[in-house]
Design an enzyme around this catalytic site. Structure first.
Site, PDB file in Angstrom:
ATOM      1  N   HIS A 178       5.008   0.227  -0.237  1.00 15.30           N
ATOM      2  CA  HIS A 178       5.563  -0.466   0.501  1.00 15.30           C
ATOM      3  C   HIS A 178       4.986  -1.775   1.038  1.00 15.30           C
ATOM      4  CE1 HIS A 178       3.640   2.526   3.167  1.00 15.30           C
ATOM      5  NE2 HIS A 178       3.811   1.966   3.898  1.00 15.30           N
TER       6      HIS A 178
ATOM      7  N   GLU B 277       6.176   7.530   6.396  1.00 20.16           N
ATOM      8  CA  GLU B 277       6.469   6.525   7.546  1.00 20.16           C
ATOM      9  C   GLU B 277       7.863   6.047   7.718  1.00 20.16           C
ATOM     10  OE1 GLU B 277       3.714   3.550   6.760  1.00 20.16           O
ATOM     11  OE2 GLU B 277       4.272   2.306   8.479  1.00 20.16           O
TER      12      GLU B 277
ATOM     13  N   HIS C  62       1.005   5.812   1.298  1.00 20.07           N
ATOM     14  CA  HIS C  62       0.127   6.846   1.965  1.00 20.07           C
ATOM     15  C   HIS C  62       0.478   8.035   0.999  1.00 20.07           C
ATOM     16  CE1 HIS C  62      -0.104   3.918   5.119  1.00 20.07           C
ATOM     17  NE2 HIS C  62       1.131   3.778   5.304  1.00 20.07           N
TER      18      HIS C  62
ATOM     19  N   HIS D 265       0.876  -1.362   0.092  1.00 19.47           N
ATOM     20  CA  HIS D 265       0.266  -0.143   0.149  1.00 19.47           C
ATOM     21  C   HIS D 265       0.910   1.306  -0.175  1.00 19.47           C
ATOM     22  CE1 HIS D 265       1.055  -0.630   4.085  1.00 19.47           C
ATOM     23  NE2 HIS D 265       0.845   0.712   4.433  1.00 19.47           N
TER      24      HIS D 265
END
Ligand SMILES: *[C@@H]1O[C@H](CO)[C@@H](O)[C@H](O)[C@H]1NC(C)=O
Ligand SMILES: *[C@@H]1O[C@H](CO)[C@@H](O)[C@H](O)[C@H]1NC(C)=O
Ligand SMILES: *[C@@H]1O[C@H](CO)[C@@H](O)[C@H](O)[C@H]1NC(C)=O
Ligand SMILES: *[C@@H]1O[C@H](CO)[C@@H](O)[C@H](O)[C@H]1NC(C)=O
Ligand SMILES: *[C@@H]1O[C@H](CO)[C@@H](O)[C@H](O)[C@H]1NC(C)=O
Ligand SMILES: *[C@@H]1O[C@H](CO)[C@@H](O)[C@H](O)[C@H]1NC(C)=O
Ligand SMILES: *[C@@H]1O[C@H](CO)[C@@H](O)[C@H](O)[C@H]1NC(C)=O
Ligand SMILES: *[C@@H]1O[C@H](CO)[C@@H](O)[C@H](O)[C@H]1NC(C)=O
Length: 373
Positions: A129, A91, A86, A84
């Protein structure tokens, strides 16, 4: 202030939750901004398959400055989460203990590394990732920095906790403080594709066409990657994923308060001024007075090795491995070590945190340890 050996010995002998009447030590993370310290494995966890997620710093406890996550799990033959990305959250993955593999893909560059203790992987916005836990007793540390809590994407102010609540099958607490449940069944560590695909409101965009590469040699692919064999530079901008092996990244030596070696993973260059993330390794305080610190942004320390002393709000805290202290912006504190080698992970909001300030007054240094005299 100067602490003699006598006081040091007394402090070192105190139990982990030493300050019985402390207003700073908590066993659950507060839901508003205040100074607090929380022992390792104290916070209630959430169960996702075999993985236990704990949140020593949350959106509410940091006014959305950042979230600090610990994930404990045994090794798995499947991915810990489906691939997925973001769009507005940066992150960061750090290996606290054990071994896990991290994959990133951005602009056609597919990278993977196996992270052992002390290794770091940076996952900027819009990077596909995924990860897989490999060793039996693994603890990942995650730092997630929201792109600003005004973002329309947030379903609520408490993005990560809400996201993980949406994914979790149960709450986890253990009277024995076991990191994870060794009896948990091994087959469904990742939420199914249908769940991942429904999470766009949480800034989780499933990338189910992505196939993680399986050609890592010596813990890395592509084949020309430098991984535990030479220096790792940080990315030169805020959009490139990158990896830093333990002690192979940039290093700085500060002589403020004795010796400190600062190893940045994220500086304001990689975060566009939104946060910084570094390890700080310090020697035992001797014959100097720890100087007072005060920063406008919120910050946290997680102890990695040794024992960190923090003095604030009239209390003297002794933190051991895995303990976390959250220090709100504009709080005056001192920090130091009374043992020979203490290493912490430091997270700071904004572009002017402790690590960035120390680096500005430090010299470039080529060793993870300080001079002999
Ligand atoms: C802690 O607080 C309790 C109740 O307020 C008091 O009886 C006790 O003496 C205090 N202990 C310490 C170590 O200050
Ligand atoms: C991430 O991707 C989205 C969708 O393509 C785009 O709108 C956004 O600008 C990208 N963010 C960054 C930081 O590049
Ligand atoms: C930094 O924060 C700004 C404002 O919230 C946001 O627009 C930007 O995407 C963030 N950049 C990074 C790299 O985190
Ligand atoms: C876990 O606890 C929270 C807070 O008490 C609650 O809102 C949530 O529903 C619980 N989750 C599960 C899966 O039981
Ligand atoms: C590594 O190899 C890939 C092709 O396999 C190439 O595109 C890339 O530029 C190389 N990187 C370095 C740092 O040599
Ligand atoms: C960031 O740096 C990478 C590597 O140097 C480069 O390929 C990329 O184009 C840069 N991106 C931006 C937005 O500057
Ligand atoms: C520390 O102070 C003591 C007492 O003043 C002195 O004997 C000692 O040499 C000092 N040590 C260092 C490393 O300066
Ligand atoms: C700390 O004080 C400065 C100056 O008044 C202010 O700009 C900043 O927002 C404060 N930080 C926090 C976290 O409140």
């Amino acid at each position: 202030m100067h602490y003699s050996r006598g006081i040091a010995a007394i402090v070192a002998a105190l139990p982990a939750t030493q300050a019985l009447n402390s207003s700073i030590w908590v066993d659950q993370v507060p839901n508003y901004v205040r100074p607090y310290a929380i022992p390792h494995y104290s916070a209630t966890g959430l169960v996702i398959g075999q993985q236990i997620y704990r949140f020593p710093v949350t959106g509410p406890s940091s006014d959305n400055a950042f979230t600090l996550i610990s994930t404990n799990a045994p090794g798995s033959t499947s991915l810990g989460v489906l691939p997925h990305l973001h769009e507005v959250h940066y992150e960061n993955f750090f290996n606290f203990r054990g071994r896990f593999q991290l994959w990133t893909e951005k602009d056609g560059d597919e990278e993977t590394r196996i992270l052992t203790q002390g290794d770091y992987g940076g996952v900027p916005h819009n990077t596909t990732h995924t990860f897989q836990i490999l060793d039996p007793d693994t603890e990942m540390v995650g730092v997630i920095q929201p792109g600003g809590f005004e973002s329309i994407i947030f379903a609520s102010a408490d993005f990560e906790r809400d996201l993980f609540y949406a994914l979790a099958s149960a709450n986890y607490s253990s009277p024995t403080f076991s990191p994870y449940d060794p009896s948990a069944v091994a087959d469904d560590s990742s939420p199914p594709a249908s769940v991942i695909a429904s999470l766009q409101q949480f800034d989780v965009y499933a990338e189910l066409d992505y196939t993680p590469r399986t050609d890592a040699v010596n813990g890395a692919a592509p084949a020309n990657s430098t991984w535990h064999t030479g220096a790792n530079a940080l990315a030169t901008n805020d959009s490139t994923p990158y990896f830093v092996a333990k002690d192979y990244g940039p290093k700085y030596l500060s002589t403020e308060n004795g010796y400190q070696v600062i190893q940045p993973f994220v500086t304001p260059v990689q975060s566009a001024g939104n946060f910084s993330l570094s390890t700080i390794t310090m020697d035992k305080l001797s014959n100097v007075t720890a100087s007072e610190q005060n920063f406008a942004g919120h910050a946290a320390f997680e102890v990695l090795e040794g024992q960190l002393m923090v003095s604030m709000e009239g209390e003297l805290l002794s933190l051991l491995q895995g303990d976390v202290v959250f220090i709100p912006g504009n709080t005056t504190y001192t920090y130091y070590s009374l043992v020979a080698y203490t290493k912490v992970l430091h997270i700071a909001q904004g572009a002017e945190g402790l690590d960035t300030t120390l680096i500005a007054g430090a010299t470039s240094w080529d060793s993870p340890v300080w001079p002999t005299s």
